[in-house]
Design a protein around this motif. Structure first.
Motif, mmCIF file in Angstrom:
data_model
loop_
_atom_site.group_PDB
_atom_site.id
_atom_site.type_symbol
_atom_site.label_atom_id
_atom_site.label_comp_id
_atom_site.label_asym_id
_atom_site.label_seq_id
_atom_site.Cartn_x
_atom_site.Cartn_y
_atom_site.Cartn_z
ATOM 1 N N GLU A 112 50.493 37.683 49.525
ATOM 2 C CA GLU A 112 50.757 39.114 49.378
ATOM 3 C C GLU A 112 52.210 39.356 48.957
ATOM 4 O OE1 GLU A 112 50.691 43.269 51.961
ATOM 5 O OE2 GLU A 112 50.459 41.358 53.009
ATOM 6 N N ILE B 128 48.286 48.415 47.920
ATOM 7 C CA ILE B 128 46.832 48.601 48.041
ATOM 8 C C ILE B 128 46.087 47.423 47.405
ATOM 9 C CG2 ILE B 128 44.890 50.035 47.280
ATOM 10 C CD1 ILE B 128 46.858 52.466 47.637
ATOM 11 N N ILE B 129 46.511 47.017 46.228
ATOM 12 C CA ILE B 129 45.875 45.878 45.542
ATOM 13 C C ILE B 129 45.992 44.604 46.376
ATOM 14 C CG2 ILE B 129 46.061 44.322 43.538
ATOM 15 C CD1 ILE B 129 46.934 46.847 41.926
ATOM 16 N N THR B 130 47.182 44.344 46.882
ATOM 17 C CA THR B 130 47.367 43.114 47.661
ATOM 18 C C THR B 130 46.584 43.149 48.972
ATOM 19 O OG1 THR B 130 49.425 43.938 48.646
ATOM 20 C CG2 THR B 130 49.620 42.539 46.683
ATOM 21 N N ASN B 131 46.416 44.328 49.555
ATOM 22 C CA ASN B 131 45.632 44.424 50.779
ATOM 23 C C ASN B 131 44.172 44.067 50.539
ATOM 24 O OD1 ASN B 131 46.618 45.647 53.582
ATOM 25 N ND2 ASN B 131 48.065 46.187 51.980
ATOM 26 N N ILE B 132 43.634 44.437 49.405
ATOM 27 C CA ILE B 132 42.247 44.075 49.082
ATOM 28 C C ILE B 132 42.110 42.561 48.977
ATOM 29 C CG2 ILE B 132 40.467 44.209 47.280
ATOM 30 C CD1 ILE B 132 41.596 47.101 46.725
ATOM 31 N N ILE B 133 43.040 41.933 48.284
ATOM 32 C CA ILE B 133 43.028 40.468 48.144
ATOM 33 C C ILE B 133 43.148 39.801 49.508
ATOM 34 C CG2 ILE B 133 44.326 38.487 47.224
ATOM 35 C CD1 ILE B 133 45.101 40.408 44.858
ATOM 36 N N ILE C 169 50.839 51.221 44.880
ATOM 37 C CA ILE C 169 49.697 50.672 44.142
ATOM 38 C C ILE C 169 49.587 49.168 44.385
ATOM 39 C CG2 ILE C 169 48.799 50.203 41.808
ATOM 40 C CD1 ILE C 169 50.017 52.944 41.003
ATOM 41 N N VAL C 170 50.715 48.489 44.325
ATOM 42 C CA VAL C 170 50.733 47.043 44.569
ATOM 43 C C VAL C 170 50.295 46.748 46.002
ATOM 44 C CG1 VAL C 170 52.174 44.976 44.650
ATOM 45 C CG2 VAL C 170 52.499 46.647 42.831
#
Length: 133
Positions: free
Chosen positions: A90, A110-115, A107-108
């Motif tokens: 992350e 949120i994206i990293t949390n999904i990963i 935005i980053v």
């Protein structure tokens, strides 16, 4: 019947969403209220989220009810080790996307949390709360 069959996944998604909420709200607090650098803020938010996730995953998602001290130590150490790995992923993605690609930090985040949610579920399901029972 569907709920029973997918109870673990549903609970993981529910508590994963709450963990994400803890992570993002903490991050916003540390960056927007206290004005910490995003790396420090993300580290502190990660610590809070990991502690919350351990308790909820242990007792509610994977129902690992053993509470002997040596078992808890091994289980927590395993949990932290894999969370450090996903936390490193992350942080690396955030660093590259924010500092080099100039993408908005929220935005980053949120994206990293999904990963991270996907990685952590796989680690927890297959290794952490499976092999130590």
């Amino acid at each position: 019947m569907i709920l029973k069959k997918h109870k673990e996944t549903i609970l993981y998604l529910f508590f994963g969403a709450l963990t994400t909420f803890v992570n993002i709200v903490s991050y916003l607090f540390f960056t927007r209220v206290i004005s910490f650098n995003f790396i420090i803020a993300n580290t502190l938010a990660w610590i809070l989220a990991v502690l919350f996730a351990y308790v909820t995953n242990k007792f509610f998602v994977f129902e690992s009810m053993k509470t002997e001290m040596i078992f808890l130590f091994k289980e927590f150490l395993s949990f932290i080790s894999f969370r450090l790995f996903s936390g490193f992923i992350e942080m690396l993605i955030m660093y590259i996307m924010i500092d080099f690609l100039f993408v908005n930090d929220i935005i980053v985040k949120i994206i990293t949390n999904i990963i991270v949610i996907i990685l952590n579920y796989l680690f927890s399901k297959m290794i952490i709360f499976n092999n130590l029972k």
